[in-house]
Design an enzyme around this catalytic site. Structure first.
Site, PDB file in Angstrom:
ATOM      1  N   GLU A 175      -2.133  10.348  -2.336  1.00 29.89           N
ATOM      2  CA  GLU A 175      -1.456   9.416  -1.421  1.00 29.89           C
ATOM      3  C   GLU A 175      -0.106   9.943  -0.955  1.00 29.89           C
ATOM      4  OE1 GLU A 175      -1.447   5.549  -3.322  1.00 29.89           O
ATOM      5  OE2 GLU A 175      -3.486   5.173  -2.682  1.00 29.89           O
ATOM      6  N   GLU A 367     -10.782   6.211  -3.571  1.00 27.75           N
ATOM      7  CA  GLU A 367     -10.294   4.999  -4.230  1.00 27.75           C
ATOM      8  C   GLU A 367     -10.671   3.803  -3.379  1.00 27.75           C
ATOM      9  OE1 GLU A 367      -6.192   4.680  -5.526  1.00 27.75           O
ATOM     10  OE2 GLU A 367      -6.139   6.829  -5.982  1.00 27.75           O
TER      11      GLU A 367
HETATM   12  C1  BGP Z   1      -3.267   3.678  -5.472  1.00 26.67           C
HETATM   13  C2  BGP Z   1      -2.997   4.736  -6.512  1.00 26.67           C
HETATM   14  C3  BGP Z   1      -3.667   4.540  -7.804  1.00 26.67           C
HETATM   15  C4  BGP Z   1      -3.973   3.104  -8.169  1.00 26.67           C
HETATM   16  C5  BGP Z   1      -4.276   2.188  -7.008  1.00 26.67           C
HETATM   17  C6  BGP Z   1      -4.290   0.727  -7.328  1.00 26.67           C
HETATM   18  O1  BGP Z   1      -2.174   3.571  -4.631  1.00 26.67           O
HETATM   19  O2  BGP Z   1      -3.387   6.017  -6.049  1.00 26.67           O
HETATM   20  O3  BGP Z   1      -2.993   5.287  -8.760  1.00 26.67           O
HETATM   21  O4  BGP Z   1      -3.175   2.599  -9.120  1.00 26.67           O
HETATM   22  O5  BGP Z   1      -3.430   2.398  -5.934  1.00 26.67           O
HETATM   23  O6  BGP Z   1      -2.985   0.234  -7.350  1.00 26.67           O
HETATM   24  P1  BGP Z   1      -2.450  -0.712  -8.488  1.00 26.67           P
HETATM   25  O7  BGP Z   1      -2.649   0.062  -9.758  1.00 26.67           O
HETATM   26  O8  BGP Z   1      -1.023  -0.945  -8.185  1.00 26.67           O
HETATM   27  O9  BGP Z   1      -3.267  -1.941  -8.450  1.00 26.67           O
END
Ligand code: BGP
Length: 470
Positions: A175, A367
């Protein structure tokens, strides 16, 4: 286009939220190890040391370090074809600036790869997922310093050489565009802004150094093993215009351009007009040195991976959403999760079309998912129908993009396939997994693993190559 028989179904995790073992095997401290968890109403805080009385969620996380065999066996039981994980940089270079790597750290990932090979699961490795050795933060100021390019390349060379023939798919920075939009720059770039610092200049430079480092890593990775496929990774928070008012359209375009700033350089190999327009608006340019532009041109990525969780709107009089990793407006047509992330499966189809149209490179959804609170029933079962509903709709939208819009998609690895620590909040209760891990926000629990209802559902999705959803 039909769904490929070799479609890479799987799941995704990251070391800083899952691995734990923070002081084992010669590992050095990473920036995540000094970010406290929120407890008893206390806000999360970040310092450059470990406070003896505070709770740090990353230290143990959900302990992949000691459970990797058990966990990979569970992934195999679900039928995973692919597993996306990240390597903890400070496990390989404890302070970041050593000449030689930590052998015990390298050995740990050898063992992980051996397990994956046992079940014919293809690894997809994120080299830099929201972390870096704390030594690089304290001594060099993290990605604000150009020297990071060399440290990163030494780390990449170590990985490409050591895991040659065992890892084919790589992602450079997780990201990368979060740096421009998120209010937590230490996650993506290790940067905690100092008082009086020119934030925009620091951000532009940190982005540039990472883009150059990524391009050089692509060239290096191909040289070490021509079989390597190296991709970028973008956060794709699709933004719609709030209305058909032309000004709203421009406002939405500008928001989306903050993502394309990074995608354009990774994929096209140069700073496009979208990028120079942002420089104009900020009244600054990144620190571009002789040789950088050539490096960007040479090191364009092989494929584009991205995360997709939600969409938002932009325009006049929109109500700002809270709880998102990036800012955005509320869409009256969409429901949101308990954390305010707006659920928009059709937006995934649109995103796939946008990205393919723009870059003409294969796409990989690395993701996707819904953070939710799960309830363990007295008989131990977890009936996460909300998660099944969210994922089913998103997978169907992805299949529409493939089958109806002819967009090439390499694979789908939903986020947090096993419960892990939230990046945004540090919580355990915000769960994404098909596999439940017994641990709470206070760090209590047995770490025992159990299969949720979605585990069996996803097993069937993979078995039928998605056809069971039709
Ligand atoms: C993305 C990241 C992840 C993950 C996901 C969910 O931005 O790459 O590492 O954590 O988001 O976010 P969160 O954990 O804040 O729910």
């Amino acid at each position: 286009m039909e769904m490929s028989k070799n479609f890479l179904w799987g799941g995704a995790t990251a070391a800083n939220q899952y691995e734990g073992g923070y002081q084992e095997g010669g590992r050095g401290l990473s920036i995540n190890d000094v970010e406290m968890g929120a407890r008893h109403g206390v806000q999360r805080e970040i310092h450059d040391y470990v406070h003896p009385d505070a709770y740090y969620p990353s230290h143990e996380a959900t302990d992949f370090y000691h459970h990797y065999k058990e966990d990979i066996a569970l992934f195999a039981e679900m039928g995973f074809k692919c597993y996306r994980f990240s390597i903890s940089w400070s496990r390989i270079f404890p302070n970041g600036d050593e000449e030689t790597p930590n052998e015990e750290g390298l050995k740990f990932y050898d063992n992980v790869l051996t397990e994956l090979e046992k079940y014919h699961i293809e690894p997809l490795v994120t080299i830099n997922h929201y972390e870096m050795p704390l030594g690089l933060v304290k001594k060099y100021g993290a990605w604000r310093n150009r020297k990071l390019i060399d440290f990163f390349l030494r780390y990449c060379e170590t990985l490409f050489t050591r895991y040659k023939g065992r890892v084919k798919y790589w992602l450079t920075h997780n990201e990368i565009n979060a740096l421009m939009r998120s209010n937590r720059p230490w996650h993506q770039a290790g940067i905690i802004y100092q008082e009086g610092e020119d934030k925009d200049q620091v951000m532009l430079n940190a982005a540039h150094y990472q883009l150059v480092a990524s391009a050089k890593a692509v060239v290096l990775g191909h040289k070490i093993d021509p079989e390597n496929q190296i991709g970028c990774m973008l956060l794709y928070p699709l933004t719609y215009a709030a209305t058909c008012r032309p000004e709203d359209q421009i406002a939405a375009m500008k928001k989306n351009n903050m993502t394309y700033y990074f995608g354009d350089v990774h994929c096209r190999g140069y700073y496009s007009n979208v990028c120079t327009a942002i420089w104009q608006e900020l009244g600054k340019k990144p620190d571009i040195q002789p040789g950088d532009e050539e490096a960007l041109k040479e090191g364009t990525v092989d494929f584009v991976s991205f995360s997709y969780y939600f969409s938002s709107i932009e325009g006049q009089n929109v109500e700002e959403l809270t709880g998102n990793i990036v800012s955005g407006g509320k869409n009256p047509y969409l429901e949101a999760t308990a954390w305010g992330w707006q659920i928009d499966p059709i937006g995934l189809r649109t995103s796939l079309n946008n990205l393919y149209d723009r870059y003409q490179k294969p796409l990989f959804i690395v993701e996707n998912g819904m953070g939710a609170i799960d309830t363990v029933e007295p008989d131990g079962s977890i009936n996460d129908d909300y998660r099944i509903d969210y994922l089913a709709k998103h997978i169907k939208a992805m299949m529409d993009a493939i089958e109806l819009d002819d967009v090439p998609v390499m694979g789908y690895t939903p986020w947090g396939c096993i419960d892990l620590v939230s990046a945004g909040t540090g919580e355990m209760r915000k769960r994404y997994g098909f596999i439940y891990v017994d641990k709470d926000d206070e760090g209590r629990g047995t770490l025992a693993r159990s299969r949720k209802k979605s585990f069996f559902w996803y097993q069937n999705v993979i078995k039928t190559n998605g056809q069971c959803l039709k």
